[in-house]
Design a protein around this motif. Structure first.
Motif, mmCIF file in Angstrom:
data_model
loop_
_atom_site.group_PDB
_atom_site.id
_atom_site.type_symbol
_atom_site.label_atom_id
_atom_site.label_comp_id
_atom_site.label_asym_id
_atom_site.label_seq_id
_atom_site.Cartn_x
_atom_site.Cartn_y
_atom_site.Cartn_z
ATOM 1 N N GLU A 26 -10.973 9.044 12.045
ATOM 2 C CA GLU A 26 -9.735 8.329 11.724
ATOM 3 C C GLU A 26 -9.862 6.838 12.020
ATOM 4 O O GLU A 26 -9.379 6.002 11.241
ATOM 5 C CB GLU A 26 -8.560 8.944 12.477
ATOM 6 N N TYR A 27 -10.487 6.475 13.134
ATOM 7 C CA TYR A 27 -10.705 5.060 13.429
ATOM 8 C C TYR A 27 -11.629 4.427 12.385
ATOM 9 O O TYR A 27 -11.436 3.279 11.967
ATOM 10 C CB TYR A 27 -11.300 4.907 14.836
ATOM 11 N N PHE A 28 -12.645 5.175 11.971
ATOM 12 C CA PHE A 28 -13.566 4.677 10.946
ATOM 13 C C PHE A 28 -12.834 4.476 9.619
ATOM 14 O O PHE A 28 -12.964 3.418 8.979
ATOM 15 C CB PHE A 28 -14.723 5.660 10.765
ATOM 16 N N ASN A 29 -12.055 5.447 9.209
ATOM 17 C CA ASN A 29 -11.326 5.355 7.936
ATOM 18 C C ASN A 29 -10.268 4.264 7.946
ATOM 19 O O ASN A 29 -9.928 3.709 6.898
ATOM 20 C CB ASN A 29 -10.689 6.703 7.598
ATOM 21 N N ALA A 30 -9.763 3.950 9.141
ATOM 22 C CA ALA A 30 -8.767 2.882 9.266
ATOM 23 C C ALA A 30 -9.419 1.497 9.340
ATOM 24 O O ALA A 30 -8.719 0.489 9.394
ATOM 25 C CB ALA A 30 -7.900 3.119 10.496
ATOM 26 N N GLY B 235 -18.730 2.704 12.296
ATOM 27 C CA GLY B 235 -19.717 3.778 12.243
ATOM 28 C C GLY B 235 -19.182 5.039 12.869
ATOM 29 O O GLY B 235 -18.022 5.106 13.287
ATOM 30 N N LEU B 236 -20.040 6.047 12.952
ATOM 31 C CA LEU B 236 -19.675 7.334 13.530
ATOM 32 C C LEU B 236 -20.807 7.808 14.444
ATOM 33 O O LEU B 236 -21.979 7.580 14.143
ATOM 34 C CB LEU B 236 -19.435 8.374 12.433
ATOM 35 N N PRO B 237 -20.473 8.469 15.545
ATOM 36 C CA PRO B 237 -21.519 8.946 16.457
ATOM 37 C C PRO B 237 -22.069 10.296 16.031
ATOM 38 O O PRO B 237 -21.458 11.011 15.216
ATOM 39 C CB PRO B 237 -20.762 9.089 17.776
ATOM 40 N N LYS B 238 -23.206 10.649 16.571
ATOM 41 C CA LYS B 238 -23.705 12.016 16.449
ATOM 42 C C LYS B 238 -23.028 12.841 17.546
ATOM 43 O O LYS B 238 -23.058 12.474 18.712
ATOM 44 C CB LYS B 238 -25.227 12.057 16.605
ATOM 45 N N MET B 239 -22.428 13.957 17.151
ATOM 46 C CA MET B 239 -21.717 14.810 18.095
ATOM 47 C C MET B 239 -22.681 15.840 18.669
ATOM 48 O O MET B 239 -23.259 16.648 17.933
ATOM 49 C CB MET B 239 -20.547 15.507 17.408
ATOM 50 N N MET B 240 -22.845 15.798 19.999
ATOM 51 C CA MET B 240 -23.821 16.634 20.691
ATOM 52 C C MET B 240 -23.075 17.591 21.628
ATOM 53 O O MET B 240 -22.703 17.224 22.736
ATOM 54 C CB MET B 240 -24.793 15.754 21.481
ATOM 55 N N GLY B 241 -22.833 18.809 21.156
ATOM 56 C CA GLY B 241 -22.067 19.773 21.929
ATOM 57 C C GLY B 241 -22.958 20.745 22.683
ATOM 58 O O GLY B 241 -24.005 21.156 22.174
ATOM 59 N N PHE B 242 -22.526 21.128 23.893
ATOM 60 C CA PHE B 242 -23.327 22.039 24.715
ATOM 61 C C PHE B 242 -22.469 23.151 25.313
ATOM 62 O O PHE B 242 -21.464 22.897 25.965
ATOM 63 C CB PHE B 242 -24.055 21.266 25.818
ATOM 64 N N GLN B 243 -22.919 24.374 25.034
ATOM 65 C CA GLN B 243 -22.323 25.563 25.622
ATOM 66 C C GLN B 243 -23.171 26.027 26.804
ATOM 67 O O GLN B 243 -24.336 25.655 26.922
ATOM 68 C CB GLN B 243 -22.240 26.682 24.579
ATOM 69 N N GLY C 204 -12.650 0.873 24.404
ATOM 70 C CA GLY C 204 -13.299 0.435 25.639
ATOM 71 C C GLY C 204 -14.666 -0.188 25.418
ATOM 72 O O GLY C 204 -15.005 -1.198 26.032
ATOM 73 N N LEU C 205 -15.453 0.431 24.540
ATOM 74 C CA LEU C 205 -16.803 -0.080 24.268
ATOM 75 C C LEU C 205 -16.792 -1.249 23.289
ATOM 76 O O LEU C 205 -17.720 -2.060 23.273
ATOM 77 C CB LEU C 205 -17.685 1.027 23.678
ATOM 78 N N GLY C 206 -15.754 -1.303 22.463
ATOM 79 C CA GLY C 206 -15.745 -2.294 21.388
ATOM 80 C C GLY C 206 -16.607 -1.860 20.216
ATOM 81 O O GLY C 206 -16.847 -2.630 19.286
ATOM 82 N N ARG C 207 -17.053 -0.606 20.225
ATOM 83 C CA ARG C 207 -17.889 -0.054 19.166
ATOM 84 C C ARG C 207 -17.927 1.471 19.333
ATOM 85 O O ARG C 207 -17.467 2.016 20.339
ATOM 86 C CB ARG C 207 -19.314 -0.591 19.243
ATOM 87 N N VAL C 208 -18.503 2.136 18.358
ATOM 88 C CA VAL C 208 -18.711 3.584 18.443
ATOM 89 C C VAL C 208 -20.028 3.847 19.163
ATOM 90 O O VAL C 208 -21.021 3.148 18.914
ATOM 91 C CB VAL C 208 -18.755 4.189 17.018
ATOM 92 N N PRO C 209 -20.093 4.838 20.062
ATOM 93 C CA PRO C 209 -21.388 5.173 20.666
ATOM 94 C C PRO C 209 -22.327 5.764 19.616
ATOM 95 O O PRO C 209 -21.879 6.271 18.587
ATOM 96 C CB PRO C 209 -21.015 6.214 21.724
ATOM 97 N N ASP C 210 -23.610 5.696 19.901
ATOM 98 C CA ASP C 210 -24.577 6.325 18.996
ATOM 99 C C ASP C 210 -24.550 7.837 19.134
ATOM 100 O O ASP C 210 -24.704 8.566 18.149
ATOM 101 C CB ASP C 210 -25.988 5.807 19.293
ATOM 102 N N PHE C 211 -24.362 8.305 20.365
ATOM 103 C CA PHE C 211 -24.330 9.733 20.652
ATOM 104 C C PHE C 211 -23.135 10.050 21.541
ATOM 105 O O PHE C 211 -22.848 9.316 22.484
ATOM 106 C CB PHE C 211 -25.611 10.178 21.369
ATOM 107 N N HIS C 212 -22.478 11.163 21.225
ATOM 108 C CA HIS C 212 -21.331 11.618 22.012
ATOM 109 C C HIS C 212 -21.650 13.027 22.514
ATOM 110 O O HIS C 212 -21.709 13.981 21.731
ATOM 111 C CB HIS C 212 -20.069 11.635 21.144
ATOM 112 N N PHE C 213 -21.880 13.164 23.826
ATOM 113 C CA PHE C 213 -22.206 14.452 24.428
ATOM 114 C C PHE C 213 -20.940 15.069 25.021
ATOM 115 O O PHE C 213 -20.178 14.385 25.707
ATOM 116 C CB PHE C 213 -23.253 14.282 25.532
ATOM 117 N N ILE C 214 -20.753 16.386 24.776
ATOM 118 C CA ILE C 214 -19.496 17.011 25.175
ATOM 119 C C ILE C 214 -19.693 18.500 25.431
ATOM 120 O O ILE C 214 -20.453 19.168 24.729
ATOM 121 C CB ILE C 214 -18.436 16.773 24.070
ATOM 122 N N PRO C 215 -19.034 19.058 26.468
ATOM 123 C CA PRO C 215 -19.079 20.506 26.668
ATOM 124 C C PRO C 215 -18.340 21.218 25.539
ATOM 125 O O PRO C 215 -17.388 20.677 24.968
ATOM 126 C CB PRO C 215 -18.346 20.716 28.001
#
Length: 358
Positions: free
Chosen positions: A213-217, A222-230, A186-197
């Motif tokens: 997997e998309y990066f390796n293919a 690039g790859l985003p920083k994964m930002m998880g929140f509990q 959808g973006l045509g690129r990887v986001p810089d940051f990925h926020f997720i519960p």
């Protein structure tokens, strides 16, 4: 151009569900009976108010638009399809809500029996109603989610006729990773940051797997920083120990011993991201912000990603995606608690004009 309604429906429809759309990235073959409700292809909504607030480009991946109203459908199409392939006739899960609704729906589609264990008194009624209407056998236990999951594990271990469809089922993760594919597409690129519960931690695990997997293919660069929140009252990964009695308004992430704990930590470490906690007050503030300022109605657990974004300093101009895991109607009790029912006014033009100030 208008569709030609004389053509077969299979030729007119452009989306076939995540298994068919991403078949080359999934462990399926011609023998796999694909059980689908057309899940996936959920909206990636530009959040103009959040973007202004953070001086970034913020997008909301709205998983509430899936068939049963949550991200669980992505994994469940895979879990139920593989259960059908193995000849299983019964699926079982422990659930705080969304998993039970999804499992019940996909099991019904496949003609399977679905059994659900839920913690007594700790499930949003919108989700419980879904599971029951789809025909699931629902049992409330006098215990919490983690105890329910332990029983479910034992059921799966002791019978080859029963398939566990919680996120400990590896096929759930396989299906859920397609959310990352859709974001990049959808973006045509990887986001810089990925926020997720983060609750049981399967979703952060799955998204990180999909991005890699998309990066390796060679599809992304690039790859985003994964930002998880509990939720603060249910933050075992943040605290570094199991929470025996987790408590939060965000029922979908009220989990004290996540099944995918180690994988979530790996996603954080490998991506250079973080896993932190947010207070219930922050979750509810983000919940109201999304509805009133972005016109997006999500369940409280979903808002943990946005609550995390609002309290995190990130570079201006960054591209950010926040995953909203479920629809607001999943938890109507919380929605009702956040509003004031207006008083009645006379049914006259004059009274209405006065109320409106026109």
């Amino acid at each position: 151009m208008a569709q030609d309604l004389n053509r077969p429906a299979s030729d007119r429809l452009t989306w076939r569900g995540v298994v068919e759309e991403y078949r080359s990235f999934l462990p399926v073959d011609e023998k796999t009976p694909v059980v689908t409700l057309g899940e996936g292809r959920t909206p990636l909504i530009y959040a103009s108010e959040l973007s202004k607030e953070k001086s970034c480009q913020v997008y909301l991946k709205y998983e509430g638009a899936n068939p049963t109203g949550s991200f669980k459908d992505r994994g469940m199409t895979m879990a139920i399809s593989k259960a059908a392939e193995s000849g299983s006739q019964t699926v079982v899960c422990a659930s705080t809500g969304n998993t039970s609704a999804s499992a019940a729906a996909y099991a019904a589609k496949a003609g399977m029996t679905c059994a659900v264990l839920i913690p007594e008194g700790y499930i949003a009624l919108g989700k419980l109603a879904q599971a029951l209407v789809y025909g699931a056998k629902v049992m409330q236990i006098r215990g919490n989610f983690d105890q329910a999951l332990q029983i479910v594990r034992e059921l799966g271990e002791n019978s080859d006729k029963v398939t566990v469809v919680n996120s400990i089922n590896p096929y759930r993760i396989e299906g859920q990773k397609t959310g990352a594919f859709e974001i990049v597409d959808g973006l045509g690129r990887v986001p810089d940051f990925h926020f997720i519960p983060v609750g049981n931690a399967g979703n952060i695990t799955a998204y990180w797997k999909g991005y890699k997997e998309y990066f390796n293919a060679g599809i992304s660069s690039g790859l985003p920083k994964m930002m998880g929140f509990q939720a603060a009252g249910s933050a075992p990964i943040v605290l570094g120990h199991v929470v025996e009695n987790p408590d939060t308004v965000a029922t979908a992430i009220r989990i004290g011993n996540p099944a995918s704990w180690d994988n979530a930590v790996a996603a954080k470490n490998e991506s250079g991201g973080l896993i932190d906690s947010v207070e219930d007050s922050e979750i509810l503030a983000a919940y109201r912000f999304l509805a009133s300022r972005e016109s997006v109605f999500c369940e409280p657990a979903s808002a943990a990603s946005v609550a995390g974004l609002l309290r995190t300093d990130i570079p201006k101009g960054s591209t950010v995606v926040c995953v909203l895991t479920g629809h607001g109607l999943k938890d109507p009790d919380v929605a009702i608690s956040q509003i004031t029912v207006p008083d009645a006014v006379d049914a006259t033009y004059e009274a209405i004009s006065k109320e409106l100030g026109v």
